[in-house]
Design an enzyme around this catalytic site. Structure first.
Site, PDB file in Angstrom:
ATOM      1  N   CYS A 151      11.612  16.651 -13.907  1.00  0.00           N
ATOM      2  CA  CYS A 151      10.641  15.955 -13.052  1.00  0.00           C
ATOM      3  C   CYS A 151      11.600  15.418 -11.601  1.00  0.00           C
ATOM      4  O   CYS A 151      11.527  14.104 -10.915  1.00  0.00           O
ATOM      5  CB  CYS A 151      10.646  14.157 -14.515  1.00  0.00           C
ATOM      6  SG  CYS A 151      12.316  14.530 -14.946  1.00  0.00           S
ATOM      7  N   HIS A 276      13.298   8.630 -10.211  1.00  0.00           N
ATOM      8  CA  HIS A 276      13.871   9.062  -9.642  1.00  0.00           C
ATOM      9  C   HIS A 276      14.049   8.623  -8.442  1.00  0.00           C
ATOM     10  O   HIS A 276      13.323   8.700  -7.775  1.00  0.00           O
ATOM     11  CB  HIS A 276      14.361  10.541 -10.471  1.00  0.00           C
ATOM     12  CG  HIS A 276      13.788  11.100 -12.099  1.00  0.00           C
ATOM     13  ND1 HIS A 276      14.702  10.056 -12.434  1.00  0.00           N
ATOM     14  CD2 HIS A 276      14.049  12.109 -12.047  1.00  0.00           C
ATOM     15  CE1 HIS A 276      14.890  10.357 -13.593  1.00  0.00           C
ATOM     16  NE2 HIS A 276      13.777  11.750 -13.296  1.00  0.00           N
TER      17      HIS A 276
END
Length: 371
Positions: A151, A276
């Site tokens: 990710c 993120h």
């Protein structure tokens, strides 16, 4: 319970060269009850309906639960060899050690596997695919497996791929600010519990007061995450590097086809639930300009350019969460290097960072099976 027609051959088995199957391919979502699995079911319900049956598979303890996909409740079945009967494509989101055991089983039953674990990413016979960057690599899968990048890599690689195609990437330095859900549902639950423990207090003003207040609710984190940042994500590797930092290095090289690319990463966990963020220093073979980078990023599939600091416009996790693109802002040319750019990038780690990329890879395979 497996549906009665589960024993039928998969389309991958029955479609001869040049044939066009009459039915839609059948999909298995393995790990359907997890954080990524649930997001994937929502994405499958939103995108073009290219699938026949969507079978939901999870551990035995989750069997019998019902989850909604494409507006219908579907019963979860237990992970077993029979669960893959008749399946053409299987999307896995399981821990590495479980994926290592069960991905080959799905392949042996005739399925093309899209795997979100780290078990196969480094295998030279397993393509690591980001459709906007190297989608053609999905066709070259001698082991029947296509890997999804981590990710963190996925949060930036779409934007970097577009810039690399124009300028030629020669060096990468990354600092990540990673959300709690990067370690799954346990991360989200732990952060919420810690925030409850410190909410309404004056904690954070004395050494160790936050740690004492949260007690044994560290969960998957090595230090308190509430009112804190933790300069660690992943497991300890050689010479003090973390596994997350090495993933950024290895996966960026593989996706971009640059096996010798110098990459340095420092991964930090921050008190954000999902999405993120990354501060990126990218050096290129050719001289760059902010105007040129803006033009490339604004036109790049899967990228949103959001870059007007004078108006307070730059990506933040709370604005990006729940969206599909990679958001890019704070684009600057390095003060000391006309071939380097500084960027700030945000991407939802459960969507493009995992589930969406898997869904996009699956659609590439569908086009191949039906074409």
């Amino acid at each position: 319970m497996i549906p009665a027609e589960a024993g039928r051959p998969s389309l991958a088995d029955t479609a001869g060269a040049g044939a066009r199957p009459a039915a839609k391919p059948h999909l298995a979502v393995v790990g359907a009850t997890g954080a990524v699995g649930r997001v994937l079911l929502g994405i499958l319900s939103e995108r073009a309906d290219v699938w026949g049956e969507i079978r939901l598979i999870a551990s035995a303890r989750s069997a019998g639960r019902k989850l909604t996909v494409r507006g219908e409740e579907v019963e979860v079945v237990a992970l077993s060899e029979d669960a893959f009967d008749g399946i053409d494509v299987a999307m896995f989101d399981l821990p590495d050690e479980v994926a290592e055991q069960w991905v080959p089983v799905a392949v042996s039953k005739g399925a093309v596997v899209v795997d979100n674990s780290g078990a196969f990413r480094g295998d030279p016979d397993v393509p690591l695919v980001v459709p906007e960057v190297n989608g053609c690599a999905a066709r070259m899968r001698p082991r029947g497996i296509i890997a999804n990048p981590n990710c963190t890599t996925l949060s930036m690689i779409v934007a970097l791929g577009a810039l690399h195609a124009e300028y030629g990437l020669s060096e990468l330095v990354v600092s990540s600010y990673q959300a709690a859900t990067g370690v799954g549902q346990a991360g989200a639950e732990t952060l919420r519990a810690q925030l409850s423990a410190v909410s309404g207090t004056e904690l954070g003003a004395a050494p160790g007061d936050v740690r004492r207040a949260i007690g044994d609710t560290l969960g998957p984190f090595p230090a308190p995450l509430a009112l804190n940042v933790v300069p660690w994500a992943g497991s300890l590797q050689a010479d003090g590097w973390s596994s997350e930092e090495l993933k950024i290095r290895d996966e960026s090289r593989k996706v971009l086809g640059l096996p010798e690319l110098p990459v340095t990463a420092t991964c930090v966990r921050v008190p954000v639930l999902t999405t993120h963020s990354m501060a990126v220093h990218a050096r290129f073979e050719n001289e760059v300009t902010v105007a040129g980078a803006h033009e490339i990023l604004a036109a790049a599939p899967g990228v949103v350019l959001f870059d007007d600091p004078a108006a307070g416009e730059y990506p933040t996790p709370s604005d990006v969460v729940g969206t599909d693109p990679t958001w890019v802002g704070r684009v600057r040319r390095s003060l000391d290097d006309p071939r380097a750019l500084e960027l700030f990038v945000c991407g939802d780690n459960l969507r493009k960072g995992a589930a969406l990329n898997a869904a996009q890879i699956g659609e590439l395979v569908v086009g191949e099976l039906r074409g």
